[in-house]
Scaffold this motif. Structure first.
Motif, short mmCIF file in Angstrom:
data_model
loop_
_atom_site.label_atom_id
_atom_site.label_comp_id
_atom_site.label_asym_id
_atom_site.label_seq_id
_atom_site.Cartn_x
_atom_site.Cartn_y
_atom_site.Cartn_z
N ARG A 78 -6.56 1.25 -0.43
CA ARG A 78 -7.52 1.90 0.44
C ARG A 78 -8.40 2.89 -0.34
O ARG A 78 -9.60 2.98 -0.11
N LEU A 79 -7.79 3.61 -1.27
CA LEU A 79 -8.57 4.54 -2.09
C LEU A 79 -9.61 3.80 -2.93
O LEU A 79 -10.73 4.26 -3.09
N ARG A 80 -9.23 2.63 -3.44
CA ARG A 80 -10.20 1.83 -4.20
C ARG A 80 -11.31 1.33 -3.29
O ARG A 80 -12.49 1.35 -3.66
N ALA A 81 -10.93 0.84 -2.10
CA ALA A 81 -11.93 0.33 -1.15
C ALA A 81 -12.91 1.43 -0.75
O ALA A 81 -14.09 1.15 -0.49
N ASP A 82 -12.44 2.67 -0.68
CA ASP A 82 -13.30 3.79 -0.31
C ASP A 82 -14.07 4.35 -1.50
O ASP A 82 -14.82 5.33 -1.36
N GLY A 83 -13.88 3.75 -2.68
CA GLY A 83 -14.62 4.18 -3.86
C GLY A 83 -14.15 5.49 -4.46
O GLY A 83 -14.87 6.11 -5.24
#
Length: 269
Positions: A78-83
């Motif tokens: 999720r942190l990666r998806a949120d940049g």
């Protein structure tokens, strides 16, 4: 008098006791899943600047929070998806840096000007500048397939690092004089206007997220997990289309911005 002191350990610490002593609190009775609690706590810590030097790896987070590796991976995804972080398979996560160059949507922009507006030196490595035919590009410009075209391919740099791979096609009948330009530190539109009198006054762009090819990653100096933006532009003069451009831009250094208001639109969400 001589002697020694000895200590005897008469008990032991269980794994659960060690976990309780070292882990950060997550509420296992809450309705919110553990991975989401972990993700939210990591966001809080990120915003506080706690990971300025180094972001913890999966095993460190498993230990710190007393959760499974699967839970950690869900939170990191999720942190990666949120940049907020960047990470690849088998690589240590790191905090994502804010883009340095911002470009407005809905405007015929110059990447040259945007890079310099960010306070960075703008220069290019010219890979190709010649005349060639390309039936697909000619069709997009409303030309016959064998029409000679000026083709320019550059790696655009912002500061010391590459920013974009930029490829431009122009009808040779109009743009041949730009073959004499030195594109290591100049803007195409400026050279086009100075040498031919042609002014690109409007355009149509399509922007999408892509995974760069191996060759593009090499030119951009980024890894396999890098994200990029693919920008295609059809540029017009008052007489019609004159430019087809395809640019691959590093997503970690470049951002598109837009201003909006309710105006003539009815907001429903």
């Amino acid at each position: 008098m001589s002697g020694h002191l000895s200590y005897r350990v008469t008990g032991h610490l269980s794994i659960s006791t060690v976990t309780a002593m070292t882990s950060r609190p997550l509420d296992r009775d809450a309705d919110l899943p553990l991975w989401q609690q972990l993700q939210r706590d990591l966001v809080t810590r990120l915003e506080a600047g706690e990971f300025a030097d180094k972001f913890p790896g999966e095993l460190a987070l498993v230990h710190d929070y007393g959760v499974s590796r699967h839970t950690v991976r869900q939170a990191l995804a999720r942190l990666r998806a949120d940049g907020l972080i960047v990470a690849g398979r088998g690589r240590q996560p790191k905090v994502a840096t804010a883009p340095e160059i911002h470009q407005p949507l809905g405007a015929l922009y110059s990447m040259f000007a945007s890079v310099e507006a960010a306070g960075l030196d703008q220069h290019s490595t010219v890979r190709t500048l010649d005349i060639r035919a390309d039936a697909l590009i000619a069709e997009r410009l409303g030309l016959e397939g064998s029409t000679p075209m000026v083709f320019l391919e550059r790696v655009r740099h912002a500061g010391d690092e590459p920013l974009a791979v930029d490829r431009v096609w122009l009808p040779a009948a109009l743009a041949r004089p730009v073959l004499d330009a030195d594109f290591r530190h100049t803007a195409l539109y400026r050279e086009l206007e100075d040498r031919t009198g042609i002014v690109v006054s409007r355009g149509r762009e399509e922007i999408r997220a892509v995974v760069p090819t191996a060759g593009e990653r090499r030119l951009l100096g980024c890894g396999r997990d890098a994200a990029a933006l693919s920008i295609t532009r059809l540029g017009y003069t008052t007489d019609g289309p004159v430019e087809w451009r395809h640019t691959i831009v590093r997503g970690d250094r470049f951002a598109l911005t837009a201003e909006y208001s309710a105006g003539a639109y009815r907001l429903t969400s």
